[in-house]
Design a protein around this motif. Structure first.
Motif, PDB file in Angstrom:
ATOM      1  N   THR A 118     -14.081   8.321  -6.087  1.00 54.11           N
ATOM      2  CA  THR A 118     -13.956   8.980  -4.801  1.00 54.11           C
ATOM      3  C   THR A 118     -13.840   7.961  -3.688  1.00 54.11           C
ATOM      4  N   GLY A 119     -12.959   8.306  -2.744  1.00 57.05           N
ATOM      5  CA  GLY A 119     -12.824   7.510  -1.542  1.00 57.05           C
ATOM      6  C   GLY A 119     -11.981   6.261  -1.694  1.00 57.05           C
ATOM      7  N   SER A 120     -11.375   6.016  -2.844  1.00 55.49           N
ATOM      8  CA  SER A 120     -10.588   4.804  -2.984  1.00 55.49           C
ATOM      9  C   SER A 120      -9.518   4.985  -4.046  1.00 55.49           C
TER      10      SER A 120
ATOM     11  N   MET B  74      -7.302   9.769  -2.595  1.00 55.88           N
ATOM     12  CA  MET B  74      -6.119   8.910  -2.570  1.00 55.88           C
ATOM     13  C   MET B  74      -5.615   8.629  -1.165  1.00 55.88           C
ATOM     14  N   VAL B  75      -5.781   9.586  -0.238  1.00 46.71           N
ATOM     15  CA  VAL B  75      -5.259   9.360   1.115  1.00 46.71           C
ATOM     16  C   VAL B  75      -6.175   8.471   1.951  1.00 46.71           C
ATOM     17  N   THR B  76      -7.419   8.281   1.527  1.00 44.07           N
ATOM     18  CA  THR B  76      -8.389   7.553   2.354  1.00 44.07           C
ATOM     19  C   THR B  76      -7.937   6.147   2.717  1.00 44.07           C
ATOM     20  N   PRO B  77      -7.472   5.308   1.771  1.00 44.96           N
ATOM     21  CA  PRO B  77      -7.065   3.953   2.157  1.00 44.96           C
ATOM     22  C   PRO B  77      -5.890   3.942   3.130  1.00 44.96           C
ATOM     23  N   VAL B  78      -4.977   4.908   3.000  1.00 51.31           N
ATOM     24  CA  VAL B  78      -3.823   4.969   3.887  1.00 51.31           C
ATOM     25  C   VAL B  78      -4.262   5.309   5.309  1.00 51.31           C
ATOM     26  N   LEU B  79      -5.266   6.160   5.435  1.00 47.95           N
ATOM     27  CA  LEU B  79      -5.752   6.563   6.752  1.00 47.95           C
ATOM     28  C   LEU B  79      -6.696   5.536   7.360  1.00 47.95           C
ATOM     29  N   ASP B  80      -7.406   4.802   6.515  1.00 44.33           N
ATOM     30  CA  ASP B  80      -8.426   3.869   7.008  1.00 44.33           C
ATOM     31  C   ASP B  80      -7.900   2.464   7.256  1.00 44.33           C
ATOM     32  N   GLN B  81      -6.720   2.129   6.721  1.00 45.14           N
ATOM     33  CA  GLN B  81      -6.199   0.774   6.841  1.00 45.14           C
ATOM     34  C   GLN B  81      -4.772   0.822   7.380  1.00 45.14           C
ATOM     35  N   PRO B  82      -4.274  -0.304   7.925  1.00 42.89           N
ATOM     36  CA  PRO B  82      -2.916  -0.300   8.498  1.00 42.89           C
ATOM     37  C   PRO B  82      -1.877   0.129   7.477  1.00 42.89           C
ATOM     38  N   SER B  83      -1.068   1.117   7.848  1.00 47.94           N
ATOM     39  CA  SER B  83       0.008   1.605   6.997  1.00 47.94           C
ATOM     40  C   SER B  83       1.132   2.089   7.891  1.00 47.94           C
ATOM     41  N   ARG B  84       2.292   2.281   7.325  1.00 44.73           N
ATOM     42  CA  ARG B  84       3.425   2.782   8.101  1.00 44.73           C
ATOM     43  C   ARG B  84       3.092   4.167   8.673  1.00 44.73           C
ATOM     44  N   PRO B  85       3.509   4.439   9.918  1.00 41.85           N
ATOM     45  CA  PRO B  85       3.104   5.697  10.565  1.00 41.85           C
ATOM     46  C   PRO B  85       3.584   6.943   9.842  1.00 41.85           C
ATOM     47  N   GLU B  86       4.785   6.899   9.241  1.00 37.98           N
ATOM     48  CA  GLU B  86       5.269   8.086   8.549  1.00 37.98           C
ATOM     49  C   GLU B  86       4.431   8.384   7.307  1.00 37.98           C
ATOM     50  N   VAL B  87       3.939   7.329   6.652  1.00 36.09           N
ATOM     51  CA  VAL B  87       3.093   7.518   5.481  1.00 36.09           C
ATOM     52  C   VAL B  87       1.716   8.031   5.910  1.00 36.09           C
ATOM     53  N   GLN B  88       1.201   7.523   7.014  1.00 37.84           N
ATOM     54  CA  GLN B  88      -0.072   8.024   7.532  1.00 37.84           C
ATOM     55  C   GLN B  88       0.040   9.495   7.928  1.00 37.84           C
ATOM     56  N   ALA B  89       1.175   9.869   8.522  1.00 43.09           N
ATOM     57  CA  ALA B  89       1.361  11.268   8.916  1.00 43.09           C
ATOM     58  C   ALA B  89       1.336  12.184   7.698  1.00 43.09           C
TER      59      ALA B  89
ATOM     60  N   GLN C  63      -1.397  15.142   6.682  1.00 44.70           N
ATOM     61  CA  GLN C  63      -0.969  16.491   6.292  1.00 44.70           C
ATOM     62  C   GLN C  63      -1.591  16.893   4.962  1.00 44.70           C
ATOM     63  N   ILE C  64      -1.560  15.994   3.992  1.00 46.28           N
ATOM     64  CA  ILE C  64      -2.171  16.274   2.688  1.00 46.28           C
ATOM     65  C   ILE C  64      -3.666  16.525   2.855  1.00 46.28           C
ATOM     66  N   GLN C  65      -4.328  15.701   3.650  1.00 42.93           N
ATOM     67  CA  GLN C  65      -5.767  15.847   3.856  1.00 42.93           C
ATOM     68  C   GLN C  65      -6.104  17.217   4.431  1.00 42.93           C
TER      69      GLN C  65
ATOM     70  N   ARG D   5       0.828  -1.199   0.000  1.00 43.41           N
ATOM     71  CA  ARG D   5       0.000   0.000   0.000  1.00 43.41           C
ATOM     72  C   ARG D   5       0.864   1.252   0.000  1.00 43.41           C
ATOM     73  N   GLU D   6       1.959   1.228   0.777  1.00 44.34           N
ATOM     74  CA  GLU D   6       2.794   2.422   0.899  1.00 44.34           C
ATOM     75  C   GLU D   6       3.471   2.784  -0.418  1.00 44.34           C
ATOM     76  N   VAL D   7       4.061   1.807  -1.075  1.00 47.89           N
ATOM     77  CA  VAL D   7       4.765   2.094  -2.329  1.00 47.89           C
ATOM     78  C   VAL D   7       3.780   2.547  -3.405  1.00 47.89           C
ATOM     79  N   VAL D   8       2.633   1.881  -3.492  1.00 46.03           N
ATOM     80  CA  VAL D   8       1.615   2.271  -4.478  1.00 46.03           C
ATOM     81  C   VAL D   8       1.137   3.698  -4.208  1.00 46.03           C
ATOM     82  N   PHE D   9       0.866   4.009  -2.953  1.00 49.92           N
ATOM     83  CA  PHE D   9       0.399   5.355  -2.592  1.00 49.92           C
ATOM     84  C   PHE D   9       1.452   6.411  -2.918  1.00 49.92           C
TER      85      PHE D   9
END
Length: 213
Positions: free
Chosen positions: A196-198, A147-162, A166-168, A37-41
């Motif tokens: 939208t949303g995914s 684009m940020v929704t899946p990163v925030l809604d599902q387990p991801s690395r904390p730096e990527v979530q942060a 910020q983008i949101q 998820r992180e690399v794709v995002f």
């Protein structure tokens, strides 16, 4: 149309700072795989940000509206910094910068403009180009929020979530500003982009079923 890059030294310094911050501050964890998820995002967001920087640079070259020029400069500097940060992560994770990103259909669903739409920022009269920029960038920001929704809604690395948070926050605030600037010009926003949303159409999991490492 030949164009001389704006503030080349400042932009370079911002990108170097982003790379350094990513390399120094990212936690020492197992690097995510190519299909994570992180690399794709990160790859998709780099592509998305690069177009925003291009559009913002074009309108800032032409507009004399102080608020609009300030917004464009904020987009250029903040998103260049984030590009540097994300490229730093890819380097740290042992992933190439130029891997697979979004195809044209998915980029469109995430609010990105077509090349013809981007080029109108150079060819329309300035007042019309300002409206077009606000419409295109507002839709572009809506795509980033999706684009940020899946990163925030599902387990991801904390730096990527942060970064996603910020983008949101930043882009939601900029959408509100663009709404007011469009209203001042008696112009309406473009329809919300599809998807939208995914991150529809992008593999957000590992082949082995792991979603984030």
């Amino acid at each position: 149309m030949n164009r001389r890059p704006l503030w080349p030294l400042a932009v370079l310094l911002v990108m170097v700072a982003g790379l350094a911050a990513a390399l120094l501050l990212a936690p020492a964890r197992t690097a995510p795989t190519e299909s994570s998820r992180e690399v794709v995002f990160v790859r998709g967001m780099i592509q998305h940000h690069a177009q925003a920087v291009d559009m913002a640079t074009r309108i800032r070259d032409r507009s004399r509206d102080r608020t609009l020029r300030s917004l464009a400069l904020d987009i250029v500097l903040s998103q260049q910094e984030q590009i540097g940060q994300m490229r730093g992560w890819l380097t740290l994770w042992g992933r190439p910068w130029g891997g697979q990103g979004m195809d044209a259909a998915h980029a469109r669903a995430m609010g990105m403009a077509t090349p013809a739409e981007v080029n109108t920022l150079d060819t329309q009269p300035v007042a019309a180009a300002e409206v077009t920029f606000l419409q295109l960038m507002r839709r572009h920001h809506q795509g980033a929020l999706a684009m940020v929704t899946p990163v925030l809604d599902q387990p991801s690395r904390p730096e990527v979530q942060a970064l996603a948070r910020q983008i949101q926050a930043t882009q939601a605030a900029e959408i509100r500003l663009m709404d007011s600037l469009l209203a001042q010009r008696s112009a309406s926003p473009l329809p919300t982009p599809g998807g939208t949303g995914s991150m529809d159409g992008m593999d957000m999991t590992h082949p082995d079923g792991d979603t984030h490492h």
